[in-house]
Write a protein that holds these residues in place. Structure first.
Motif, PDB file in Angstrom:
ATOM      1  N   GLN A 278      35.982  19.300  33.552  1.00 48.39           N
ATOM      2  CA  GLN A 278      37.352  19.819  33.625  1.00 48.39           C
ATOM      3  C   GLN A 278      38.227  19.244  32.511  1.00 48.39           C
ATOM      4  O   GLN A 278      39.069  19.956  31.952  1.00 48.39           O
TER       5      GLN A 278
ATOM      6  N   ALA B  53      37.544  21.064  29.411  1.00 42.50           N
ATOM      7  CA  ALA B  53      38.113  22.423  29.408  1.00 42.50           C
ATOM      8  C   ALA B  53      39.637  22.394  29.354  1.00 42.50           C
ATOM      9  O   ALA B  53      40.266  23.410  29.059  1.00 42.50           O
ATOM     10  N   GLY B  54      40.233  21.226  29.654  1.00 39.35           N
ATOM     11  CA  GLY B  54      41.686  21.123  29.501  1.00 39.35           C
ATOM     12  C   GLY B  54      42.498  21.190  30.787  1.00 39.35           C
ATOM     13  O   GLY B  54      43.672  21.533  30.755  1.00 39.35           O
ATOM     14  N   ASN B  55      41.883  20.857  31.907  1.00 37.31           N
ATOM     15  CA  ASN B  55      42.636  20.869  33.167  1.00 37.31           C
ATOM     16  C   ASN B  55      43.672  19.742  33.174  1.00 37.31           C
ATOM     17  O   ASN B  55      43.331  18.567  33.103  1.00 37.31           O
ATOM     18  N   GLU B  56      44.935  20.144  33.270  1.00 33.03           N
ATOM     19  CA  GLU B  56      46.016  19.168  33.161  1.00 33.03           C
ATOM     20  C   GLU B  56      46.187  18.299  34.404  1.00 33.03           C
ATOM     21  O   GLU B  56      46.981  17.356  34.401  1.00 33.03           O
TER      22      GLU B  56
ATOM     23  N   GLU C  31      45.717  23.290  23.793  1.00 35.90           N
ATOM     24  CA  GLU C  31      45.946  23.855  25.122  1.00 35.90           C
ATOM     25  C   GLU C  31      44.622  24.422  25.637  1.00 35.90           C
ATOM     26  O   GLU C  31      43.732  24.760  24.852  1.00 35.90           O
ATOM     27  N   THR C  32      44.548  24.577  26.940  1.00 33.76           N
ATOM     28  CA  THR C  32      43.341  25.114  27.558  1.00 33.76           C
ATOM     29  C   THR C  32      42.885  26.421  26.904  1.00 33.76           C
ATOM     30  O   THR C  32      41.716  26.586  26.556  1.00 33.76           O
ATOM     31  N   GLU C  33      43.849  27.368  26.726  1.00 31.02           N
ATOM     32  CA  GLU C  33      43.459  28.673  26.190  1.00 31.02           C
ATOM     33  C   GLU C  33      42.991  28.563  24.739  1.00 31.02           C
ATOM     34  O   GLU C  33      42.117  29.302  24.302  1.00 31.02           O
TER      35      GLU C  33
ATOM     36  N   ALA D 199      39.437  27.410  24.754  1.00 28.71           N
ATOM     37  CA  ALA D 199      38.547  28.532  25.065  1.00 28.71           C
ATOM     38  C   ALA D 199      38.333  29.385  23.823  1.00 28.71           C
ATOM     39  O   ALA D 199      37.214  29.798  23.518  1.00 28.71           O
ATOM     40  N   ARG D 200      39.423  29.609  23.093  1.00 32.63           N
ATOM     41  CA  ARG D 200      39.309  30.468  21.908  1.00 32.63           C
ATOM     42  C   ARG D 200      38.515  29.787  20.793  1.00 32.63           C
ATOM     43  O   ARG D 200      37.912  30.449  19.959  1.00 32.63           O
TER      44      ARG D 200
ATOM     45  N   PHE E 243      33.556  26.803  26.857  1.00 24.73           N
ATOM     46  CA  PHE E 243      33.496  27.594  28.090  1.00 24.73           C
ATOM     47  C   PHE E 243      33.014  26.708  29.219  1.00 24.73           C
ATOM     48  O   PHE E 243      31.999  26.024  29.099  1.00 24.73           O
ATOM     49  N   LEU E 244      33.737  26.746  30.328  1.00 28.45           N
ATOM     50  CA  LEU E 244      33.312  25.987  31.502  1.00 28.45           C
ATOM     51  C   LEU E 244      32.951  26.946  32.628  1.00 28.45           C
ATOM     52  O   LEU E 244      33.786  27.739  33.072  1.00 28.45           O
ATOM     53  N   ALA E 245      31.703  26.881  33.069  1.00 20.86           N
ATOM     54  CA  ALA E 245      31.318  27.592  34.292  1.00 20.86           C
ATOM     55  C   ALA E 245      31.654  26.638  35.436  1.00 20.86           C
ATOM     56  O   ALA E 245      31.090  25.549  35.522  1.00 20.86           O
ATOM     57  N   PHE E 246      32.615  27.036  36.259  1.00 18.49           N
ATOM     58  CA  PHE E 246      33.147  26.150  37.299  1.00 18.49           C
ATOM     59  C   PHE E 246      32.121  25.866  38.395  1.00 18.49           C
ATOM     60  O   PHE E 246      31.359  26.746  38.786  1.00 18.49           O
TER      61      PHE E 246
ATOM     62  N   PHE F 135      44.759  27.990  35.811  1.00 17.58           N
ATOM     63  CA  PHE F 135      43.824  27.252  34.959  1.00 17.58           C
ATOM     64  C   PHE F 135      42.549  28.063  34.729  1.00 17.58           C
ATOM     65  O   PHE F 135      42.035  28.134  33.611  1.00 17.58           O
ATOM     66  N   TYR F 136      42.062  28.677  35.785  1.00 12.00           N
ATOM     67  CA  TYR F 136      40.848  29.486  35.663  1.00 12.00           C
ATOM     68  C   TYR F 136      41.050  30.586  34.614  1.00 12.00           C
ATOM     69  O   TYR F 136      40.210  30.783  33.733  1.00 12.00           O
TER      70      TYR F 136
ATOM     71  N   VAL G 276      43.375  30.795  32.099  1.00 14.74           N
ATOM     72  CA  VAL G 276      43.570  30.341  30.712  1.00 14.74           C
ATOM     73  C   VAL G 276      42.299  29.696  30.163  1.00 14.74           C
ATOM     74  O   VAL G 276      42.071  29.708  28.961  1.00 14.74           O
ATOM     75  N   SER G 277      41.446  29.180  31.056  1.00 18.02           N
ATOM     76  CA  SER G 277      40.204  28.570  30.567  1.00 18.02           C
ATOM     77  C   SER G 277      39.261  29.630  29.993  1.00 18.02           C
ATOM     78  O   SER G 277      38.247  29.302  29.401  1.00 18.02           O
ATOM     79  N   ARG G 278      39.607  30.902  30.180  1.00 17.08           N
ATOM     80  CA  ARG G 278      38.829  31.992  29.573  1.00 17.08           C
ATOM     81  C   ARG G 278      39.504  32.515  28.308  1.00 17.08           C
ATOM     82  O   ARG G 278      39.182  33.610  27.824  1.00 17.08           O
ATOM     83  N   GLY G 279      40.497  31.787  27.830  1.00 20.04           N
ATOM     84  CA  GLY G 279      41.137  32.198  26.580  1.00 20.04           C
ATOM     85  C   GLY G 279      42.333  33.108  26.776  1.00 20.04           C
ATOM     86  O   GLY G 279      42.982  33.512  25.813  1.00 20.04           O
ATOM     87  N   ILE G 280      42.625  33.445  28.028  1.00 26.86           N
ATOM     88  CA  ILE G 280      43.775  34.303  28.303  1.00 26.86           C
ATOM     89  C   ILE G 280      45.053  33.482  28.091  1.00 26.86           C
ATOM     90  O   ILE G 280      45.135  32.343  28.554  1.00 26.86           O
TER      91      ILE G 280
ATOM     92  N   ARG H 200      48.874  32.015  28.364  1.00 29.06           N
ATOM     93  CA  ARG H 200      49.628  31.661  29.583  1.00 29.06           C
ATOM     94  C   ARG H 200      50.483  32.805  30.075  1.00 29.06           C
ATOM     95  O   ARG H 200      50.600  33.044  31.267  1.00 29.06           O
TER      96      ARG H 200
END
Ligand code: ATP
Ligand code: MG
Lengths: 253, 426
Positions: free
Chosen positions: A45, A48-51, A71-73, A76-77, A81-84, B374-375, B377-381, B383
Motif C-alpha cells: 500500500q 501504491a501511495g495509500n495516504e 501522488e497515487t494516480e 499508477a501512470r 500497479f497494486l492488485a489489492f 484510493f482504489y 486513483v491507484s488505477r491512474g484515474i 482525483r
C-alpha cells in the motif's frame, strides 16, 4: 527499476515497516512471504501511495525518480500497479466505466488517443476472456457481489489492461481454486517481460510453481530478515518460519 | 412580542379575470383565506430549516406577464407554459382518442364548476399553506383528462418556463384527471429565462381512478434568480399506480411538497428523488404518504448530495391510518456531504395506527469513501474524475430509472455540469 532503502512507515502512530531494503530490476520476479501482520500489505500500500500510511524514513525510487513524492494516480501512470489483497466494492460505478476511465487516463498520460466506448468494449471482452471472467461482469458494479476468486481475477484483468511496469500482487493467489490459480498465473506470466517487474506477496509456494520467482524474501516484524532464491520458498513450506527465529503463525494455521 | 409577519397584501392583489366564474370565485376564496397567513419562521415545524431562504419580497408579488417567446421546446407531445399560460404556437398537444389537454380558460361553465370543486382536493392545504398561494393566483391552468382505458402513447412534456425578464412570479397550475385504467407519462420541466428576481409558485395535482397508472417525471432547474415554491398532490383509487421521479437542482429557495394519498385498496406509489446542491444553494423536499386503504404499497427512495456551503433538507412522512392493514411502506433516504461547510437535515416521520403493517425506513448521512477513492486513483484515474465517479455512483441507480430517455439525458447533462462546478480540475 525499483529501489527501496531503509523504508519506515507507520499507521496511526504505530510503526509497521521498520527499515525495508529491496532492489528490483526490470525483468525480475520477486516473492515476499512472511507471517500474518508482518507488514506485507503495508509495504504494498505504501508503494501504491495509500495516504493512510505515513512514511517516516527512507527512500523509494522508480527508475531513479523519487516515488514517494508522487501522488497515487501519478504513480499508477508511471507504471505502478497494486492488485489489492481485498479489492474494494464500489456499487454504482460499473466495472466497464471504471476500467475505461482508468485505461483512458493512462492513454492520455502517454499522449495516446482515448478509446471510445465501442473500441474499449471490444478490448475489455477479450481481456475478460483471458482471465475467464464472463463479460457480463463488465456491466456490474466494481467488484460488487463478486466472489473472492472473481475479485482476484478482476484485479489481474486490470493489470492486463493497464500494462504496468511494476505489478505488485498482494495475495492474488489467496482463495483461488486450482483452475482459477492457473488462470491467474497465466495472466501474470503474460505480463512478464524484460522491461517489467513483478512483486508477489504470497503465503503459498504453490503459486511459485506457476510463476517462478527470481528472488524470495521473508518479511517479518516490518523487516526483510532473509532473502534467497526459489528454494527458500520450498524450505519455508517445509519448515515454517520458526527456524528463522520468529513466531510461526502461518505454519500454525 | 411583536406579531409574526404575515403574507404581504401585495401578493393578494387580484390577478387577471379571464377564467370562468367558478374558478374566479375559487381563487378569490383562497386569497381571502391567505390574508392573514403568518409567514413561516424557524419555529414553524415544516419550515424549520428552510424559512431563512424564503424571500417573499413585494418585488416578486406581481404576476409575470405572458408575453415573450418561450425559449424551451421538447420532442414529441409538449405543452409549453410561459409564466403559467399555455403558449399554443410552441406546443404540440397530443391528438389521442380519449385524451384532452385544455386551458382552464377554455372550459365551459359546467366543467369549470366541477374543476373548481376538485382543485386542491389532493392536497392537505394546512400542510402546504404557502404553496397554496398558487390557488389564489393562477392566471390560467392546464386540465389534462384521460377517459377510461385511454393510453397516451408517448410522454407528454410540460415545459414550465418562468420568464424573469422583469421581477415577479409565475403561478402554473396543472390538474391531471386520469380515469380508470388510463395510462400516461407526464414530464414536467421547470426552466427559467431572464435574470430578474422571480419565483415559480406551482401546483400540480393528479387523481387516479381504479387501475390507472401515471408516471410523473419532474425536473426543477430554474436559474439562480428564481425561487421555487411547489407542491404536487396525488390521489389514488383501487389498484392505481403512481410513479414519480424528481430531480432537483439547488437554488436560492427550492421547496417541493409531494403528497400522496393511497385511498383505494391495492394502490401503490413509487417515489424517487435526487437533489444536488452547491455553493450557497438550498433544496427542501417534504414528502407525505397517506396510507388510508388496506393492502397498499409505497416505496420511497431519495438521495441528496450537498457541496460547498449548501443546504439540503428531506422530510419524509408516512402516515398509516387505522384501517390501512397490510400496508407495506418502505422509505429510504441517503445523503452525501461533499464538504464540511454543507448541511443536510433529514427526518423520517412515521405515524402508524394499524397493527398489521410492514414499514421500513432508513436515513444516513455520509461522505465519500476514502478506500474507494484510493482504489480508483491507484488505477491512474485523476482525483477529480474519481470524485465524480463516486458521487455519480451515489445517484446513478435513481437516474438510470428515469423512464424517459430524453429526460434522463437532460438530467445527466445538468448533473455533469453540477460536477464540473463542484469538482474543479486539480
Ligand atoms: N489502517 C490500519 N490501522 C491500524 N493498524 C493497521 C492498519 N493497517 C494495518 N495495520 C496493522 O499493521 C500490521 C501489518 O499489517 P499488514 O496488513 O501489512 O500485514 P500483512 O503482512 O499483509 O498480513 P496478512 O498476511 O495477514 O495479510 C498489522 O498489525 C495490522 O493490524
Ligand atoms: Mg496482507
Amino acid at each position: 527499476m525499483l529501489s527501496i532503502k531503509n523504508l519506515h512507515a507507520s499507521v496511526e502512530g504505530k510503526e509497521i515497516l521498520k527499515g525495508i531494503n529491496l532492489e528490483i530490476k526490470a525483468g525480475e520476479v520477486h516473492a515476499i512471504m512472511g507471517p500474518n501482520g508482518s507488514g506485507k500489505s503495508t509495504l504494498s500500500q505504501v508503494l501504491a501511495g495509500n495516504e493512510a500510511f505515513e512514511v517516516t524514513e527512507g527512500e523509494v525510487t522508480l527508475n531513479g525518480d523519487n516515488l514517494l513524492e508522487l501522488e497515487t494516480e501519478e504513480r499508477a501512470r508511471e507504471g505502478i500497479f497494486l492488485a489489492f489483497q481485498y479489492p474494494v466494492e464500489i456499487p454504482g460505478v460499473s466495472n466497464l466505466q471504471f476500467l475505461r476511465t482508468a485505461v483512458n487516463a493512462m492513454r492520455k498520460h502517454k499522449g495516446e488517443p482515448e478509446m471510445n466506448a465501442a473500441e474499449f468494449m471490444k478490448l475489455a471482452r477479450e481481456v475478460s476472456k483471458q482471465v475467464d471472467l464472463d463479460p457480463a461482469f463488465l456491466k456490474r458494479g466494481v467488484n460488487e457481489g463478486f466472489s473472492g476468486g472473481e475479485k482476484k481475477r478482476n484485479e489481474i484483468m486490470q493489470a492486463l489492461l493497464l500494462q504496468p511496469k511494476l505489478a505488485i500482487l498482494d495475495e492474488t493467489d489467496s482463495g483461488l481454486d486450482i483452475d482459477a490459480l492457473k488462470v491467474v498465473s497465466d495472466g501474470v506470466n503474460a505480463l512478464r517481460s524484460a522491461d517489467r517487474a513483478i512483486l508477489m506477496v504470497t503465503h503459498y509456494q504453490r503459486l511459485l510453481n506457476h510463476i517462478v520467482p527470481d528472488h524470495v524474501h521473508v518479511l517479518a516484524g516490518g523487516k526483510i530478515i532473509k532473502s534467497g532464491g526459489r528454494e527458500l520458498a520450498l524450505e519455508l513450506e517445509e519448515r515454517g518460519y520458526g527456524w528463522l527465529g520468529i513466531k510461526d503463525e502461518v505454519a500454525a494455521q | 412580542m411583536k406579531p409574526a409577519p404575515t403574507l404581504s397584501s401585495a401578493f393578494l392583489q387580484p390577478p387577471g379575470q379571464t377564467l370562468p366564474a367558478a374558478l374566479l370565485a375559487l381563487r378569490q376564496q383562497r386569497g381571502t383565506a391567505l390574508a392573514d397567513l403568518p409567514l413561516p419562521t424557524r419555529k414553524t415545524e415544516n419550515w424549520k430549516y428552510s424559512s431563512k431562504y424564503l424571500k417573499l419580497t413585494d418585488e416578486i408579488a406581481a404576476t409575470l406577464p405572458v408575453s415573450g417567446t418561450p425559449a424551451a421546446a421538447a420532442p414529441g407531445y409538449c405543452a409549453v407554459l410561459r409564466n403559467g399560460v399555455l403558449v399554443s404556437d410552441a406546443s404540440n398537444l397530443p391528438a389521442v382518442a380519449g385524451i384532452r389537454v385544455r386551458r382552464f380558460s377554455e372550459l365551459s361553465d359546467d366543467e369549470a364548476a366541477t374543476l373548481a370543486q376538485r382543485l386542491d382536493g389532493t392536497l392537505d392545504r394546512q400542510a402546504v399553506q404557502l404553496a397554496g398561494l398558487n390557488s389564489a393566483r393562477f392566471e390560467d391552468g392546464l386540465l389534462i383528462t384521460l377517459e377510461p382505458e385511454a393510453v397516451l402513447d408517448q410522454p407528454l412534456f410540460i415545459i414550465h418556463e418562468t420568464g424573469a425578464e422583469s421581477s415577479g412570479s409565475a403561478f402554473p397550475r396543472i390538474y391531471v384527471d386520469a380515469a380508470r385504467h388510463s395510462k400516461a407519462t407526464i414530464v414536467e420541466e421547470y426552466t427559467s429565462s431572464g435574470t430578474a428576481v422571480a419565483m415559480t409558485n406551482t401546483v400540480t395535482e393528479f387523481t387516479l381512478g381504479d387501475g390507472a397508472s401515471i408516471t410523473s417525471v419532474r425536473l426543477a432547474m430554474e436559474e439562480q434568480n428564481v425561487q421555487h415554491l411547489g407542491a404536487t398532490g396525488v390521489r389514488l383509487l383501487d389498484n392505481a399506480r403512481f410513479e414519480s421521479h424528481c430531480v432537483g437542482f439547488g437554488g436560492p429557495l427550492r421547496r417541493h411538497d409531494l403528497q400522496v394519498r393511497l385511498e383505494g385498496p391495492g394502490a401503490e406509489c413509487k417515489l424517487n428523488g435526487v437533489v444536488v446542491t452547491q455553493g450557497k444553494q438550498h433544496y427542501d423536499n417534504h414528502t407525505t404518504i397517506e396510507h388510508i386503504a388496506p393492502h397498499c404499497n409505497s416505496e420511497e427512495t431519495y438521495r441528496n448530495i450537498a457541496a460547498g456551503e449548501s443546504h439540503a433538507v428531506f422530510n419524509g412522512r408516512i402516515h398509516i391510518h387505522q384501517d390501512a392493514q397490510k400496508s407495506n411502506a418502505d422509505m429510504n433516504n441517503k445523503n452525501l456531504l461533499l464538504n464540511n461547510g454543507a448541511e443536510i437535515d433529514t427526518k423520517p416521520e412515521l405515524e402508524i395506527y394499524a397493527d398489521d403493517v410492514k414499514c421500513a425506513h432508513g436515513a444516513t448521512i455520509g461522505q465519500l469513501d476514502e478506500t474507494s477513492l484510493f482504489y480508483l486513483v491507484s488505477r491512474g484515474i485523476g482525483r477529480r474524475d474519481a470524485n465524480v465517479l463516486l458521487t455519480m455512483a451515489f445517484i446513478n441507480e435513481l437516474v438510470d430509472q428515469i423512464p424517459v430517455e430524453a429526460v434522463k439525458e437532460t438530467a445527466q447533462a445538468r448533473l455533469s455540469d453540477f460536477f464540473d462546478q463542484t469538482f474543479q480540475e486539480a
